[in-house]
Design a protein around this motif. Structure first.
Motif, PDB file in Angstrom:
ATOM      1  N   ASN A 153       0.816  -1.215   0.000  1.00 35.64           N
ATOM      2  CA  ASN A 153       0.000   0.000   0.000  1.00 35.64           C
ATOM      3  C   ASN A 153       0.850   1.267   0.000  1.00 35.64           C
ATOM      4  N   LYS A 154       2.080   1.182   0.478  1.00 35.35           N
ATOM      5  CA  LYS A 154       2.899   2.395   0.505  1.00 35.35           C
ATOM      6  C   LYS A 154       3.219   2.854  -0.917  1.00 35.35           C
ATOM      7  N   ASN A 179       7.809   1.852   6.859  1.00 29.83           N
ATOM      8  CA  ASN A 179       7.694   1.309   5.506  1.00 29.83           C
ATOM      9  C   ASN A 179       7.528   2.443   4.499  1.00 29.83           C
ATOM     10  N   ALA A 234      -5.082  -4.869   6.918  1.00 29.92           N
ATOM     11  CA  ALA A 234      -4.580  -4.234   8.145  1.00 29.92           C
ATOM     12  C   ALA A 234      -4.860  -2.733   8.127  1.00 29.92           C
ATOM     13  N   CYS A 235      -5.148  -2.170   9.318  1.00 27.20           N
ATOM     14  CA  CYS A 235      -5.408  -0.731   9.443  1.00 27.20           C
ATOM     15  C   CYS A 235      -4.436  -0.094  10.417  1.00 27.20           C
ATOM     16  N   GLY A 236      -3.720   0.921   9.943  1.00 31.47           N
ATOM     17  CA  GLY A 236      -2.968   1.794  10.834  1.00 31.47           C
ATOM     18  C   GLY A 236      -3.755   3.096  10.917  1.00 31.47           C
ATOM     19  N   THR A 237      -3.665   3.888   9.843  1.00 37.67           N
ATOM     20  CA  THR A 237      -4.498   5.091   9.757  1.00 37.67           C
ATOM     21  C   THR A 237      -5.878   4.783   9.201  1.00 37.67           C
ATOM     22  N   THR A 252      -6.485   4.539   5.968  1.00 37.70           N
ATOM     23  CA  THR A 252      -6.593   5.092   4.608  1.00 37.70           C
ATOM     24  C   THR A 252      -6.700   3.984   3.560  1.00 37.70           C
ATOM     25  N   THR A 253      -5.940   2.932   3.765  1.00 36.32           N
ATOM     26  CA  THR A 253      -5.983   1.830   2.803  1.00 36.32           C
ATOM     27  C   THR A 253      -7.364   1.197   2.796  1.00 36.32           C
ATOM     28  N   ASP A 302       4.763  -9.789   7.567  1.00 32.13           N
ATOM     29  CA  ASP A 302       5.500  -8.852   8.422  1.00 32.13           C
ATOM     30  C   ASP A 302       4.876  -8.883   9.810  1.00 32.13           C
ATOM     31  N   THR A 343      -0.203  -6.393   2.296  1.00 31.92           N
ATOM     32  CA  THR A 343       0.121  -4.989   2.037  1.00 31.92           C
ATOM     33  C   THR A 343       1.626  -4.721   2.084  1.00 31.92           C
ATOM     34  N   GLY A 344       2.419  -5.783   2.145  1.00 30.01           N
ATOM     35  CA  GLY A 344       3.876  -5.608   2.077  1.00 30.01           C
ATOM     36  C   GLY A 344       4.506  -5.451   3.453  1.00 30.01           C
ATOM     37  N   GLY A 345       5.502  -4.587   3.537  1.00 33.41           N
ATOM     38  CA  GLY A 345       6.133  -4.307   4.821  1.00 33.41           C
ATOM     39  C   GLY A 345       7.194  -5.310   5.242  1.00 33.41           C
TER      40      GLY A 345
HETATM   41  C1  LIG Z   1       1.213   1.289   6.505  1.00 33.46           C
HETATM   42  C2  LIG Z   1       0.816  -0.143   6.382  1.00 33.46           C
HETATM   43  C3  LIG Z   1      -0.506  -0.580   6.605  1.00 33.46           C
HETATM   44  C4  LIG Z   1      -1.588   0.338   7.132  1.00 33.46           C
HETATM   45  O1  LIG Z   1      -2.069   1.236   6.172  1.00 33.46           O
HETATM   46  P1  LIG Z   1      -3.056   2.418   6.610  1.00 33.46           P
HETATM   47  O2  LIG Z   1      -3.488   3.008   5.324  1.00 33.46           O
HETATM   48  O3  LIG Z   1      -2.271   3.378   7.438  1.00 33.46           O
HETATM   49  O4  LIG Z   1      -4.179   1.847   7.385  1.00 33.46           O
HETATM   50  C5  LIG Z   1      -0.799  -1.924   6.401  1.00 33.46           C
HETATM   51  N1  LIG Z   1       0.161  -2.801   6.015  1.00 33.46           N
HETATM   52  C6  LIG Z   1       1.437  -2.428   5.813  1.00 33.46           C
HETATM   53  C7  LIG Z   1       2.427  -3.463   5.429  1.00 33.46           C
HETATM   54  C8  LIG Z   1       1.817  -1.090   5.981  1.00 33.46           C
HETATM   55  O5  LIG Z   1       3.090  -0.734   5.778  1.00 33.46           O
END
Ligand SMILES: *Cc1c(COP(=O)(O)O)cnc(C)c1O
Length: 321
Positions: A52-53, A81, A191-194, A196-197, A277, A308-310
């Motif tokens: 996603n990055k 990432n 997966a959710c951090g912010t 946005t994805t 990851d 989503t990688g990482g």
């Molecule tokens: C940043 C990241 C996410 C989270 O993405 P958000 O858009 O911030 O929710 C998920 N997976 C990986 C591997 C990331 O690097």
């Protein structure tokens, strides 16, 4: 919604692979429940700017190139990432990059070492400076020091980043359709951090589908509100998939890696041959197992786990114990 296309030759010439496989999984956890499970291999977009990055940076990079920016500045932690992807993408595109890092490091982390090797200028911010990074004074000083640089918030989290995530969703939808998956029984877990994805994916999928997020953060759920806002900025009501955020699989909080998560990750990697990851994708797998056990998915559902990688972040953890 109308999703913009990557129409710039400059971006195309970076030759990144966005048509990544939708890989069927022989995962006993899902097989026993009659759930057809897949993993979308967006970790394979590029070895260094994965997942996603890359999507969050693509339109930002295009904007910076179109505007003739002198370079790109962004923010992140020592294992970010996002900074890692930006450093590589900047070098591929021939644009200087600056990474403003939260905290001070006596020894650079492997992530920051990579950033430096790619030519990224690193600056370290104290806690107090980090808090001030949105203030006018901070921004002015930054523009003075790096005139003509294009600034991207940490995580690639701006509107162009969100549009990139919608493009990621569109690419997934096309891939699922080509694979002949029934939309009515299609489920996605990311997966959710912010968030946005998740918001991008939700915006790209039709209302029959269920796209769920797994929060990797502990604490009060502010994600639901921010995802709803972001989805509303791209779609009309009803013109997007159903969605929910599962908040009970953070395993203690951001970047916490307890024994049960470690065990889940190793067992999934051994059975699928797909590396995960520790911060994001292993929590998606843990959540998928628990949700399947709890009967959240029905027999006959197609469940897509988003990779989503990482993977570069694996180096921050001792995985050989
Ligand atoms: C940043 C990241 C996410 C989270 O993405 P958000 O858009 O911030 O929710 C998920 N997976 C990986 C591997 C990331 O690097």
């Amino acid at each position: 919604m109308n999703i913009p296309v990557f129409n710039s030759l400059k971006i195309d010439s970076l030759l990144l692979k966005t048509h990544t496989p939708l890989q069927p999984l022989k995962w006993p956890v899902a097989q026993r429940a009659g759930v057809k499970c897949y993993i979308k291999r967006d970790d394979q977009i590029h070895p260094q700017c994965s997942g996603n990055k890359w999507y969050k940076l693509a339109f930002n990079l295009e904007r910076a190139l179109d505007a003739g920016a002198a370079g790109i500045i962004s923010f992140g932690g020592g294992y970010s990432n996002h900074l890692h992807a930006l450093a590589h993408l900047g070098r591929l595109a021939g644009l200087p990059t600056v990474g403003l890092v939260r905290g001070r490091y006596q020894h650079l982390t492997p992530t920051l070492e990579d950033c430096k090797t790619q030519g990224m200028t690193l600056e370290f911010l104290t806690k107090a400076q980090w808090k001030e990074r949105h203030l006018a004074n901070f921004t002015e000083n930054l523009q003075k020091k790096y005139p003509g640089f294009y600034v991207i918030p940490e995580g690639g989290d701006n509107h162009l980043g969100l549009l990139g995530c919608a493009a990621m969703g569109d690419s997934l939808l096309q891939c699922a359709t080509q694979a002949g998956l029934e939309l009515a029984s299609l489920k996605v877990l990311v997966a959710c951090g912010t968030g946005t994805t998740l918001a991008g994916l939700v915006s790209a999928f039709p209302a029959q589908c269920q796209i769920d997020g797994v929060s990797v953060l502990k604490g009060p759920d502010t994600l639901t509100e921010s995802v709803a806002k972001r989805v509303a900025s791209l779609t009309q009501p009803g013109d997007c998939s159903r969605w929910a955020i599962h908040t009970e699989y953070h395993c203690g909080g951001y970047a916490k890696f307890p024994q049960d998560l470690h065990a889940e990750m190793i067992s999934f990697e051994q059975c699928s041959g797909v590396l995960l990851d520790p911060v994001y994708t292993s929590k998606v797998v843990l959540a998928a197992r628990e949700l399947i056990y709890a009967g959240y998915y029905n027999a006959g559902d197609s469940l897509i786990l988003m990779h989503t990688g990482g993977l570069q972040g694996r180096r921050g953890f001792n995985l050989d114990e």
